[in-house]
Design a protein around this motif. Structure first.
Motif, mmCIF file in Angstrom:
data_model
loop_
_atom_site.group_PDB
_atom_site.id
_atom_site.type_symbol
_atom_site.label_atom_id
_atom_site.label_comp_id
_atom_site.label_asym_id
_atom_site.label_seq_id
_atom_site.Cartn_x
_atom_site.Cartn_y
_atom_site.Cartn_z
ATOM 1 N N GLU A 162 -1.268 7.395 -7.757
ATOM 2 C CA GLU A 162 -1.442 6.157 -7.003
ATOM 3 C C GLU A 162 -1.522 4.961 -7.940
ATOM 4 O O GLU A 162 -2.075 5.052 -9.038
ATOM 5 N N ILE A 163 -0.981 3.836 -7.506
ATOM 6 C CA ILE A 163 -1.136 2.575 -8.224
ATOM 7 C C ILE A 163 -2.327 1.872 -7.565
ATOM 8 O O ILE A 163 -2.204 1.278 -6.494
ATOM 9 N N ALA A 164 -3.463 1.990 -8.204
ATOM 10 C CA ALA A 164 -4.739 1.621 -7.584
ATOM 11 C C ALA A 164 -4.813 0.155 -7.173
ATOM 12 O O ALA A 164 -5.327 -0.158 -6.102
ATOM 13 N N TRP A 165 -4.317 -0.754 -8.007
ATOM 14 C CA TRP A 165 -4.432 -2.167 -7.657
ATOM 15 C C TRP A 165 -3.677 -2.469 -6.361
ATOM 16 O O TRP A 165 -4.136 -3.265 -5.547
ATOM 17 N N ALA A 166 -2.520 -1.814 -6.172
ATOM 18 C CA ALA A 166 -1.704 -2.075 -4.982
ATOM 19 C C ALA A 166 -2.380 -1.530 -3.724
ATOM 20 O O ALA A 166 -2.472 -2.214 -2.703
ATOM 21 N N THR A 167 -2.851 -0.311 -3.806
ATOM 22 C CA THR A 167 -3.479 0.288 -2.631
ATOM 23 C C THR A 167 -4.827 -0.356 -2.326
ATOM 24 O O THR A 167 -5.183 -0.525 -1.163
ATOM 25 N N SER A 168 -5.553 -0.754 -3.364
ATOM 26 C CA SER A 168 -6.858 -1.401 -3.151
ATOM 27 C C SER A 168 -6.706 -2.768 -2.509
ATOM 28 O O SER A 168 -7.408 -3.097 -1.547
ATOM 29 N N LEU A 169 -5.798 -3.575 -3.043
ATOM 30 C CA LEU A 169 -5.580 -4.909 -2.503
ATOM 31 C C LEU A 169 -5.144 -4.831 -1.044
ATOM 32 O O LEU A 169 -5.698 -5.510 -0.180
ATOM 33 N N ARG A 179 0.838 -1.208 0.000
ATOM 34 C CA ARG A 179 0.000 0.000 0.000
ATOM 35 C C ARG A 179 0.871 1.255 0.000
ATOM 36 O O ARG A 179 0.595 2.207 -0.721
ATOM 37 N N GLY A 187 2.482 1.733 -3.444
ATOM 38 C CA GLY A 187 1.553 2.189 -4.474
ATOM 39 C C GLY A 187 0.887 3.518 -4.171
ATOM 40 O O GLY A 187 0.242 4.102 -5.037
#
Length: 180
Positions: A131-138, A109, A112
């Motif tokens: 932001e790298i959305a997939w990283a922060t979302s996961l 998180r 990202g």
């Protein structure tokens, strides 16, 4: 003082790593519990403000602890045989897996995210513009939830120490507490 593990008990290095991680994880749960109960305020903010750097220390200590456990695996007290021993080994394996996965998700998180990550002023990840959305979302989806799963497993771990000490009287606590 016995530094290395033996078949009878854990050595000082294993005990230091175990109890240091235990105290730091307790600190993390205290802070998050206070946040859930009282919301954000100055008092709770102190605890929450230490969450990232303390989590980073936990991550480093758990990696060291896992490497130490692997290097010491032939000298350590074993879990015994049978179903209870297999359950104990599985429980410890799950504890280690979560203690690695939870801070790894937090690091994902941070990597990202746009804020960067610099525990104790040491930059690990520079701030990003996007932001790298997939990283922060996961990580946002799993970090906290797995933390509470870890809390339940730790409660089970502590309960089993009670069973070992009061019911089975097999000296399990003595192996990790360092008493003879």
């Amino acid at each position: 003082m016995q530094l290395l593990d033996s078949s009878e008990r854990y050595g000082a290095v294993s005990r230091l790593l175990h109890w240091a991680v235990a105290v730091l994880i307790l600190w993390q749960f205290l802070g998050m519990g206070l946040k859930l109960i009282f919301g954000r305020n100055d008092f709770v903010g102190f605890f929450v403000g230490t969450h990232q750097p303390v989590g980073f220390i936990i991550f480093v200590l758990v990696v060291i602890r896992a490497l130490w456990a692997l290097a010491s695996r032939k000298r350590r007290p074993d879990h015994g045989t049978g179903l209870v021993a297999k359950a104990a080994a599985a429980g410890h394996g799950l504890l280690y897996a979560l203690m690695i996965a939870i801070p790894t998700l937090a690091l994902l998180r941070a990597w990202g995210g746009t804020r960067g990550f610099a525990p104790f002023g040491i930059e690990i990840f520079a701030p990003r513009e996007v932001e790298i959305a997939w990283a922060t979302s996961l990580a946002g989806l799993l970090h906290g939830e797995l933390g509470w799963v870890l809390a339940v497993l730790i409660a089970g771990h502590i309960a089993m120490v009670g069973v070992h000490e009061s019911l089975w009287r097999d000296g399990t606590l003595r192996k990790m507490a360092g008493r003879r």
